[in-house]
Design a protein around this motif. Structure first.
Motif, PDB file in Angstrom:
ATOM      1  N   MET A  88       3.256   9.592   0.606  1.00  0.00           N
ATOM      2  CA  MET A  88       3.477  10.984   0.246  1.00  0.00           C
ATOM      3  C   MET A  88       2.262  11.852   0.547  1.00  0.00           C
ATOM      4  O   MET A  88       1.132  11.371   0.517  1.00  0.00           O
ATOM      5  CB  MET A  88       3.746  11.088  -1.259  1.00  0.00           C
ATOM      6  CG  MET A  88       4.781  10.115  -1.774  1.00  0.00           C
ATOM      7  SD  MET A  88       4.824  10.008  -3.582  1.00  0.00           S
ATOM      8  CE  MET A  88       5.855  11.415  -3.920  1.00  0.00           C
ATOM      9  N   LEU A  89       2.536  13.136   0.789  1.00  0.00           N
ATOM     10  CA  LEU A  89       1.450  14.108   0.831  1.00  0.00           C
ATOM     11  C   LEU A  89       0.897  14.265  -0.583  1.00  0.00           C
ATOM     12  O   LEU A  89       1.617  14.077  -1.575  1.00  0.00           O
ATOM     13  CB  LEU A  89       1.949  15.458   1.350  1.00  0.00           C
ATOM     14  CG  LEU A  89       2.313  15.519   2.829  1.00  0.00           C
ATOM     15  CD1 LEU A  89       2.893  16.890   3.172  1.00  0.00           C
ATOM     16  CD2 LEU A  89       1.082  15.240   3.702  1.00  0.00           C
ATOM     17  N   GLU A  90      -0.355  14.639  -0.686  1.00  0.00           N
ATOM     18  CA  GLU A  90      -1.035  14.709  -1.984  1.00  0.00           C
ATOM     19  C   GLU A  90      -0.328  15.638  -2.981  1.00  0.00           C
ATOM     20  O   GLU A  90      -0.170  15.292  -4.153  1.00  0.00           O
ATOM     21  CB  GLU A  90      -2.478  15.164  -1.780  1.00  0.00           C
ATOM     22  CG  GLU A  90      -3.327  15.035  -3.016  1.00  0.00           C
ATOM     23  CD  GLU A  90      -4.802  15.218  -2.735  1.00  0.00           C
ATOM     24  OE1 GLU A  90      -5.575  15.123  -3.705  1.00  0.00           O
ATOM     25  OE2 GLU A  90      -5.183  15.464  -1.570  1.00  0.00           O
ATOM     26  N   ASP A  91       0.111  16.820  -2.541  1.00  0.00           N
ATOM     27  CA  ASP A  91       0.780  17.762  -3.444  1.00  0.00           C
ATOM     28  C   ASP A  91       2.059  17.163  -4.037  1.00  0.00           C
ATOM     29  O   ASP A  91       2.313  17.294  -5.231  1.00  0.00           O
ATOM     30  CB  ASP A  91       1.133  19.070  -2.724  1.00  0.00           C
ATOM     31  CG  ASP A  91      -0.096  19.900  -2.391  1.00  0.00           C
ATOM     32  OD1 ASP A  91      -1.191  19.582  -2.897  1.00  0.00           O
ATOM     33  OD2 ASP A  91       0.050  20.872  -1.636  1.00  0.00           O
ATOM     34  N   LEU A  92       2.857  16.518  -3.194  1.00  0.00           N
ATOM     35  CA  LEU A  92       4.097  15.911  -3.674  1.00  0.00           C
ATOM     36  C   LEU A  92       3.817  14.750  -4.613  1.00  0.00           C
ATOM     37  O   LEU A  92       4.490  14.579  -5.625  1.00  0.00           O
ATOM     38  CB  LEU A  92       4.959  15.435  -2.507  1.00  0.00           C
ATOM     39  CG  LEU A  92       5.719  16.504  -1.743  1.00  0.00           C
ATOM     40  CD1 LEU A  92       6.443  15.899  -0.559  1.00  0.00           C
ATOM     41  CD2 LEU A  92       6.700  17.215  -2.648  1.00  0.00           C
ATOM     42  N   ARG A  93       2.818  13.963  -4.283  1.00  0.00           N
ATOM     43  CA  ARG A  93       2.480  12.827  -5.144  1.00  0.00           C
ATOM     44  C   ARG A  93       2.057  13.306  -6.522  1.00  0.00           C
ATOM     45  O   ARG A  93       2.464  12.745  -7.538  1.00  0.00           O
ATOM     46  CB  ARG A  93       1.395  11.974  -4.507  1.00  0.00           C
ATOM     47  CG  ARG A  93       1.094  10.737  -5.328  1.00  0.00           C
ATOM     48  CD  ARG A  93       0.229   9.767  -4.598  1.00  0.00           C
ATOM     49  NE  ARG A  93      -0.071   8.607  -5.420  1.00  0.00           N
ATOM     50  CZ  ARG A  93      -0.813   7.608  -5.014  1.00  0.00           C
ATOM     51  NH1 ARG A  93      -1.310   7.604  -3.787  1.00  0.00           N
ATOM     52  NH2 ARG A  93      -1.053   6.601  -5.807  1.00  0.00           N
TER      53      ARG A  93
END
Length: 120
Positions: A88-93
């Motif tokens: 995942m991208l950091e924001d989504l994670r």
């Protein structure tokens, strides 16, 4: 055969995946035993990390049941049955916080309404 979780973990490490976490969810799920969660710094890296997991396990004769999200590259899920890999991208994670979600014991029907079933 080598442990598929170990191969997948190493495949994520090889491409510099960030904050790789392995969770044992066997007590919480009848569907899978383990989750691997990893952060990619860009959609290109998210795709590459997931592809590397698939490629490395394919070399061992293990193919995924399914791969979802590769087109967008924001959150790629690779399903191996007992093992599910989330890249995942950091924001989504941060938003979905799967580590916290999968550390919570599910409510049972008894007491799910907030009442204490052990009190008369």
């Amino acid at each position: 055969m080598t442990n598929i979780k170990e191969i997948a973990f190493n495949a994520l490490e090889d491409l510099k995946g960030k904050d790789i976490v392995a969770l044992d969810v066997s007590e919480l799920s009848d569907v899978m035993d383990s989750l691997l969660i990893c952060t990619g710094t860009s959609s290109r890296q998210v795709k590459s990390l997931a592809e590397n997991v698939v490629d490395e396990l394919k070399k061992q004769g293990v193919r995924p049941i399914g791969v979802e999200g590769k087109e967008q590259g924001e959150w790629v899920l690779v399903d191996y049955g007992d093992l599910v890999v989330h890249v995942m991208l950091e924001d989504l994670r941060g938003f979905y916080d799967l580590e916290k979600l999968w550390s919570i014991t599910p409510n049972t029907r008894e007491g799910a309404d907030g009442s204490d079933p052990h009190r008369g």
